[in-house]
Each structure stands twice: as structure tokens, then as C-alpha cells.
Design a protein around this motif. Sequence first.
Motif, mmCIF file in Angstrom:
data_model
loop_
_atom_site.group_PDB
_atom_site.id
_atom_site.type_symbol
_atom_site.label_atom_id
_atom_site.label_comp_id
_atom_site.label_asym_id
_atom_site.label_seq_id
_atom_site.Cartn_x
_atom_site.Cartn_y
_atom_site.Cartn_z
ATOM 1 N N VAL A 465 0.838 -1.199 0.000
ATOM 2 C CA VAL A 465 0.000 0.000 0.000
ATOM 3 C C VAL A 465 0.873 1.248 0.000
ATOM 4 O O VAL A 465 0.551 2.243 -0.664
ATOM 5 N N GLN A 466 2.005 1.208 0.729
ATOM 6 C CA GLN A 466 2.910 2.360 0.744
ATOM 7 C C GLN A 466 3.393 2.688 -0.667
ATOM 8 O O GLN A 466 3.343 3.839 -1.110
ATOM 9 N N THR A 467 3.839 1.696 -1.380
ATOM 10 C CA THR A 467 4.299 1.923 -2.747
ATOM 11 C C THR A 467 3.156 2.374 -3.646
ATOM 12 O O THR A 467 3.330 3.243 -4.502
ATOM 13 N N ALA A 468 1.986 1.794 -3.457
ATOM 14 C CA ALA A 468 0.824 2.171 -4.264
ATOM 15 C C ALA A 468 0.460 3.633 -4.048
ATOM 16 O O ALA A 468 0.062 4.333 -4.992
ATOM 17 N N MET A 469 0.595 4.122 -2.816
ATOM 18 C CA MET A 469 0.324 5.532 -2.545
ATOM 19 C C MET A 469 1.415 6.399 -3.170
ATOM 20 O O MET A 469 1.127 7.437 -3.784
ATOM 21 N N ASN A 470 2.660 5.970 -3.035
ATOM 22 C CA ASN A 470 3.765 6.740 -3.606
ATOM 23 C C ASN A 470 3.598 6.929 -5.107
ATOM 24 O O ASN A 470 3.843 8.010 -5.647
ATOM 25 N N LYS A 471 3.196 5.864 -5.780
ATOM 26 C CA LYS A 471 3.093 5.891 -7.235
ATOM 27 C C LYS A 471 1.675 6.150 -7.727
ATOM 28 O O LYS A 471 1.423 6.152 -8.927
ATOM 29 N N SER A 472 0.742 6.341 -6.789
ATOM 30 C CA SER A 472 -0.653 6.651 -7.124
ATOM 31 C C SER A 472 -1.243 5.609 -8.068
ATOM 32 O O SER A 472 -1.734 5.921 -9.154
ATOM 33 N N ILE A 473 -1.217 4.349 -7.642
ATOM 34 C CA ILE A 473 -1.650 3.234 -8.479
ATOM 35 C C ILE A 473 -3.164 3.049 -8.362
ATOM 36 O O ILE A 473 -3.678 2.646 -7.314
ATOM 37 N N ASN A 474 -3.863 3.339 -9.425
ATOM 38 C CA ASN A 474 -5.332 3.304 -9.414
ATOM 39 C C ASN A 474 -5.890 1.925 -9.075
ATOM 40 O O ASN A 474 -6.855 1.797 -8.315
ATOM 41 N N SER A 475 -5.322 0.890 -9.677
ATOM 42 C CA SER A 475 -5.879 -0.454 -9.520
ATOM 43 C C SER A 475 -5.848 -0.907 -8.062
ATOM 44 O O SER A 475 -6.746 -1.625 -7.603
ATOM 45 N N VAL A 476 -4.851 -0.488 -7.312
ATOM 46 C CA VAL A 476 -4.756 -0.876 -5.900
ATOM 47 C C VAL A 476 -5.868 -0.230 -5.089
ATOM 48 O O VAL A 476 -6.556 -0.895 -4.302
ATOM 49 N N PHE A 477 -6.065 1.079 -5.273
ATOM 50 C CA PHE A 477 -7.042 1.771 -4.444
ATOM 51 C C PHE A 477 -8.481 1.494 -4.881
ATOM 52 O O PHE A 477 -9.408 1.610 -4.070
ATOM 53 N N ALA A 478 -8.664 1.103 -6.136
ATOM 54 C CA ALA A 478 -9.993 0.656 -6.554
ATOM 55 C C ALA A 478 -10.373 -0.616 -5.799
ATOM 56 O O ALA A 478 -11.491 -0.755 -5.295
ATOM 57 N N GLN A 479 -9.416 -1.544 -5.690
ATOM 58 C CA GLN A 479 -9.683 -2.778 -4.944
ATOM 59 C C GLN A 479 -9.825 -2.496 -3.454
ATOM 60 O O GLN A 479 -10.690 -3.069 -2.776
ATOM 61 N N MET A 480 -9.005 -1.591 -2.929
ATOM 62 C CA MET A 480 -9.095 -1.273 -1.510
ATOM 63 C C MET A 480 -10.459 -0.663 -1.177
ATOM 64 O O MET A 480 -11.049 -0.969 -0.131
ATOM 65 N N GLY A 481 -10.964 0.195 -2.055
ATOM 66 C CA GLY A 481 -12.277 0.783 -1.823
ATOM 67 C C GLY A 481 -13.364 -0.264 -1.726
ATOM 68 O O GLY A 481 -14.260 -0.176 -0.874
ATOM 69 N N VAL A 482 -13.283 -1.294 -2.564
ATOM 70 C CA VAL A 482 -14.255 -2.391 -2.516
ATOM 71 C C VAL A 482 -14.053 -3.211 -1.247
ATOM 72 O O VAL A 482 -15.025 -3.638 -0.605
ATOM 73 N N ASP A 483 -12.793 -3.436 -0.874
ATOM 74 C CA ASP A 483 -12.519 -4.211 0.339
ATOM 75 C C ASP A 483 -13.095 -3.520 1.577
ATOM 76 O O ASP A 483 -13.664 -4.171 2.459
ATOM 77 N N VAL A 484 -12.937 -2.213 1.641
ATOM 78 C CA VAL A 484 -13.465 -1.453 2.786
ATOM 79 C C VAL A 484 -14.982 -1.358 2.712
ATOM 80 O O VAL A 484 -15.678 -1.433 3.725
ATOM 81 N N GLY A 485 -15.490 -1.199 1.495
ATOM 82 C CA GLY A 485 -16.910 -0.936 1.277
ATOM 83 C C GLY A 485 -17.078 0.541 0.963
ATOM 84 O O GLY A 485 -16.723 1.398 1.780
ATOM 85 N N MET A 486 -17.592 0.855 -0.214
ATOM 86 C CA MET A 486 -17.659 2.253 -0.626
ATOM 87 C C MET A 486 -18.574 3.077 0.267
ATOM 88 O O MET A 486 -18.368 4.283 0.442
ATOM 89 N N ASP A 487 -19.584 2.462 0.859
ATOM 90 C CA ASP A 487 -20.415 3.193 1.823
ATOM 91 C C ASP A 487 -19.568 3.667 3.003
ATOM 92 O O ASP A 487 -19.715 4.798 3.468
ATOM 93 N N GLU A 488 -18.686 2.784 3.482
ATOM 94 C CA GLU A 488 -17.830 3.141 4.607
ATOM 95 C C GLU A 488 -16.801 4.184 4.198
ATOM 96 O O GLU A 488 -16.470 5.088 4.977
ATOM 97 N N VAL A 489 -16.283 4.075 2.983
ATOM 98 C CA VAL A 489 -15.318 5.060 2.497
ATOM 99 C C VAL A 489 -15.937 6.449 2.482
ATOM 100 O O VAL A 489 -15.344 7.425 2.963
#
Length: 820
Positions: A465-489
Motif C-alpha cells: 500500500v505504501q508503494t501504491a500511494m507513492n506511485k498513485s496506483i489506481n488499480s490498488v485503491f480501486a480494490q481497496m475501496g471495494v474491500d473497505v466498502g464504498m459506503d464506509e469510504v
Amino acid sequence: MGRAEERRARQHGGRRAAAMPSSGGKPRRTGIRRFVNWKTILGTFLGFCLLGMGAFVVLYMVVSIPQGNAAATQQSNIYQYSDGSTLARTGKVNREIVGLDKVPKDVQKTFVAAENKSFYKDAGVDLKGTARGLINTLSGKGKQGGSTITQQYVKNFYLTQDQTVTRKLKELVIALKVDRQQTKDDILAGYINTSYYGRNSYGIQAAAQAYYGKDASELTVEQGAYLASLLQAPSQYDWGVATATGKRLVTARWNYTLNNMVEEGWLPAAQRATMKFPVPQDPKGVPGMEGQTGYLVDAANSALAHRLVAKGAAANYEDAKALVDAGGWTITLNIDKKKQTQLEVAVKTKLTGKLDAKKRRVDGDVEAGAASVDPKTGKVVAMYGGEDYFKHYVNNATRPDYQPASTFKPLIFAAALEEQAKTQDGQDITADTVYDGTSGRSVEGSSIGFAPPNEDDQNYGDVTVQTAMNKSINSVFAQMGVDVGMDEVLKVAGKLGMDTKGVQAVPAQTLGTMGASPLEMAGIYATLDNHGRKVTPAVVASAEHKDSRVDFPNPIGDQVISPRAADTVTSVLTGVVNDGTAQVSVAQAVDRNDQQVAGKTGTSDNNKSAWFTGYTPNLVTSVGLFGEVPKDRKDSAGKVVKQGTQVSLKGAAGGGRVNGGGFPAQIWAAYTFNAMGSVTTFDLDTTQGAAMEPTTPPTLSETPSETPSQTPTTEPPTSEPPTTSAPPTPTSEPPTTPATTPPTTPAETPTDEITPQPPNTPTTHQYPKPAPPGPMDRGAGSPPGRPSRVNRRMLMVEMIAFPRRLVGQGTGAERRGVLQ
């Protein structure tokens, strides 16, 4: 049966007989039914009516028509910087009374058609509407309309905008008396001459000049209908600054007004059918409002108007705005005069001084906005609204219509931490959690399909996640949003300060596709900087009017997310600066002086906006660039592109794509490193992220069982997509340590969201896939808090592939990747 029994039977029978009517009618009522019947209800109702009528008669006899109130004569407002020095002083009253004979008859009728069709027939009041207004006031719902033109004239000229029952009753009585003592023409003239039309215009003559550059006597029916429609919501319906919604609403109101005129027989239907909406001219600034002054004054007026509504001093925002514009206020802003100048200079030296609209049309489309907030007090210490208030009236610092793009990603991670979310395979989401960074990878676990590409379709394989934030990787945070639940986000985003009303909880929102303003983003990041305690940016410190003072709430609110979640996000965001997309513009800035910085870049779809929002422990600033058409024009195909249309920034200042790591980050660095004061460090309650030392430093003796998916290369990333989206097969060879040749600064501004790495610096960082959940996850026999075996392996790889991340609090040269 004995005598006692006979006696009781006779007594019981007598009571039954007494309860029955003598002639066989209904039985008598008993209990409460003896007192509640239709006669008592009707009598009580009539009694209340008589009592109310009596009270109204007394009120009618007691209340007389007063002199015109002081608010009918506008005064100057005084605006001050935080140190008490004068920022601005408004001019004289923008009002000119004209007789009704100077207003065309058809234009007069537009006001009647818009506000009160029965004006010429009623007695000056609308009892039904007034009753509704009283009920709404008592229930706290505010103004709901229903007043006649006579009542509105009375409120404007004789009374105040206070939303109280007493004021409404006085309005009713005085309206009845005024209607009896004055002619309808006199009342209509008073109404159109005292009403507020926006643009600091009181009365129809000032409004005609402000909106159409002509006298009231020269107005057409179409123009009159617009001014009449404007009175419902002047600030929202002003075409020059209205949003798309505001323009739609005022157009509907304009059509409603003209249709009413046809219905009343005041306008031929054939003539109505040929009418077109009369677009007003652009606003013209009041002398003294040039440059940034006008933006600051407008922001202060808006803040005061909202506060007046909140305190019940005005029914709604429009009434409150009229009160503010009526003058007599001394308003002290939180704006720091020195920091304001520093922000203006930073924008000019890093951006506007490099733009030339005569050479490149795109340069004329570039709009900049910025807001700077003290995270410990919530004070807005500086604001940049645009190049000049006279040239662009929309405040770019407060406009919420552009996408914040990747600056939304930290909010997703904050939600993951706050909600203690897990990945699809049940692992806790932390800074070290490994995700698949393949571009265009479909998210898992969502009923809505979503497969976002990364910038330039770059594949990263398995990354933390650290590297994904550094490089602003869309695919990682799209999956993370689903993992958390977009309502919760979205729930956590709302707590942090984002306006999420009406935003759909879909995976696409992970790319920051909602709207937000620099001021809003500054407040959100200030809350993170303030360890999760809510910061609501405050433009105004105080406002005084004669002997009264308006108090403003404390900008620092409650704890909205845990300190550890907020601090972990901050720690991770330091990696974006030191090793990520802001490295060149911020981390390598010559005047940084080793200041710790956390922040995030963002570049929206089609490059219509570019952002950098970052912070030190004592100062949070959000900078946004927006592509906007300044005037109507034709595109290459001959199609008209309307003023205000969002367009691409690509090619501005003669470069390529404009990214958050470019101009926005450069402006941020030039301003912050001059305005921040002494060098400070973050005090973080976390064990995660780039700002923290590894809890268990890896040793070379512990060889990972799995190696990175490929050896780090010394070549910068290419914009060409790789031949396959799958990571290469792991090899048995350990990664080679990169050379320690000092990096060289790239010759030009980064042209994409992924900042080019200096030569001889690894550009890919892929991690082994995590092991299945089990006792190994925490490291068998490891003490609490110690990294898992998988994480220790990743730290080993981290040390080899990215050695500069492990030097921690070393010298500035070490942070820039020069290994001592």
C-alpha cells in the motif's frame, strides 16, 4: 330469596332504569364522555377564534406604520486582515430610486407575474401563506414563501429580515394598513426599488445597470422577467457566477414568469413564443476589489451570511446576504497578510508568469486556486481565488466543481484503517499489505464491474500500500475501496470534511470523480494533520455591527477518526513526497531545509484538473489547477464551446500533460517553505508508513524464501504498456543492489502522475504474494507489534530496492537518494 337479596335486586334494577331514557332514547353518557362532545369541541374552537380575532384587533390598533428602517440606507463595510490592518472598504450605496413611470408597463407586470399574481386584487396579505410561514418559523423550517408583494415591501423597507413570529405578525398588520393607505402603484414602486438583486445592487435601476448596462426605462420584457426571477435567489441565480444547477433553475423561473403573464392576459402568446433568454453581461468589480481582494471579501461575506442564518438572524441565505450587503459591518478575517502575499508570489513565479495566452490558447484556459489552513486553529491564513477578481469572478479556492482525483486516495486508506478493514482473503489492510498493481485489473468482490487503468497503463505487479500511494496506483485503491466498502469510504470521507451528499457509493469514486474545492481538501488534510480531530476551515474571525457582535463557532471540532488512523495516513503520505510523485517538486526543493512533508498529488480524467495537497505539522495547503474556457469560442470542428466549460490543461506553458507533481506541487513548495516558519517534525502515533523506522530492521542473513518478481532496473519507467499484465516468474537470483551514483534532476517537469526516477534508481518494486492466513502471519513466537515473517521479507526487499526509505531522519541528501 331472602329479604336482603330482594332489596339489592330492586336497587340494581333501579340504577339500570335510571340510566335508560324514559322514552326509550340513548343511554346517558358517563365518565369523560359527559364533557367531550361535538358541542364542547365546536364551542372551544369558536372561543379560540374569537380570542384570536380579539388579539388581532388589539394588535392592529397598537401597531402603526413605522419610519423606513436603517437598513434601507446602506453603509460601508470594513474588512480587516488578522492583524487589524485594512483589507478593503466597500463603496457607497448602489441604489437609485426611480419612479414607476420610468419602468415600462410590461416590465412592471413581470414582477407581479413572478411574485404575486393576485397583487392588484388582494388586500395586501396572503393569510394562507402567512399562516404557513408562522408554522414553519415555529417548527424551525425557515422561510417557505407565500408573502405578497406588499408584505415583502413592508419587510424590506419598514422591518428587518429577522425570522421571528413577532416580525411576521407585525408584517401582516403593517401590510394591511399600507395597502389601505397607499396605491398599488406606490407599493409596487417601493418593492422594486428596495429589493436586493445581487451584485451589490438595490433597486431596479442599479440592477438594470449591473446586469444589462442600461437604465430601467430601457429594459425589455425578457430582461425584466430575468430581474424579477432573480429576486427569489440573487446569489444562486446570477448568471455570471451561477452553477449549471443555478442556471437551470433561473431559466425555469424565467419561463414561469412569462407564462404567468400570458395566463393573466398581459402578454400575447405569439410574442411569448418568440422570446429567448436574455443572458446578462458579466459582473463588473467594485473599485478596490481588484486582484485577490474581491475573492477574500466575497468569501468573508458568504461566511457571515451563513452564520446569520445559523443564528436565526435571517430566514435564509439570500436574506442574510442582503443584510451583509446593506453595510455597517466590521469584519475581521483570519487571513495573514504576509502569508497571503507569499501565496500570491508563489503562484505568479511558478505558474502565471510562465503562461502566455497569445502564444498558446491553452494558457488562457488555466485557472489556479489555493487555500492554506493552520491545522491547530482552523484559521484560513491565505487564499488564492484566481488571477484577478475583475477578470474571473468565480473563486477557484472555493469552487467545488472539479474532480480532486488521486488526492482522494488517502481518504480510502483512512477508511480502511478506521474501519479495520480486511482484504478479500482476510488480511488486515495496513501500509505493508500487498495488492496487485496490474493496470486494468477488475476489482473483486463488487457487483459493479470496474477495472481502472493506471497512469500510462503502467503495470506494477504486487506492491505494498505504501508503494501504491507513492506511485498513485489506481488499480490498488480501486480494490481497496471495494474491500473497505464504498459506503464506509464515503462515511469516513464525510467525517473528515468532504461534502458527500448525493455521491453514489460506487467503485469509480475511488478515482476521486466527485467534486471538491481546494478549501475543502485543505480542511480534510488538516483533520489528518490534526491527528483525526475535525478541522473546519474558518475565513472569518469576527464580525461586528454597531453594538452587536456575531460569534463564530470553534473551527476545531470533535475527534472524527482515531489518532492512530490519521497518523498512519500522514506517515504513508511522507512517502509520496520522498519517494513518489511529488519527489522532484517538493522533496528536492532547494529551500526545504529537511522539513518533513506529507502530501498527495492528483490528476483528473482528461487532465481537466491537477492537484497537490500537502502539509507540515503547522501548515496545510491545497493547490488546484483547472482547465476552463474563459469565453465562448469555436472548436476545430466549428462547434461552439461555452464559457466555463471544463477543458484539458495539456500543453500549458508549452509542456505536456499537467500533473499534480508539476505546477501545483511547485507552487505548494515555493509558498510553504517560505511561510511555514521554523522546521518542525510530525509527532505520530503509529508504527506504519514511510515516516517510521522499521520495527525490526532486516538483516542480510535472513534470506527471503521468495524474491522480487524482477530485478530492479536502472532505466526510468516507459509510457509504453508492457507486453503482459502478469508479473514475471520469480527467479532464484536475489536482486542486485543499485549503484550509489548521485541522482540528477530531470530536465523538464514531470508529464505524468508517475514522477520519473533519477538514473541509477530502481523504478519497479514488486513484492512476493502474501502467504495464506495462518500462524505465520504474526511470526511464530514473535512479540506483539513485531512484523510478520512475510512483512520481514518485504522489509528486506524494501532495503535492497529502495535504500533511501530506510535512512529515516538522515540528511536531506540521504532523503534524496544519495547514499552516504
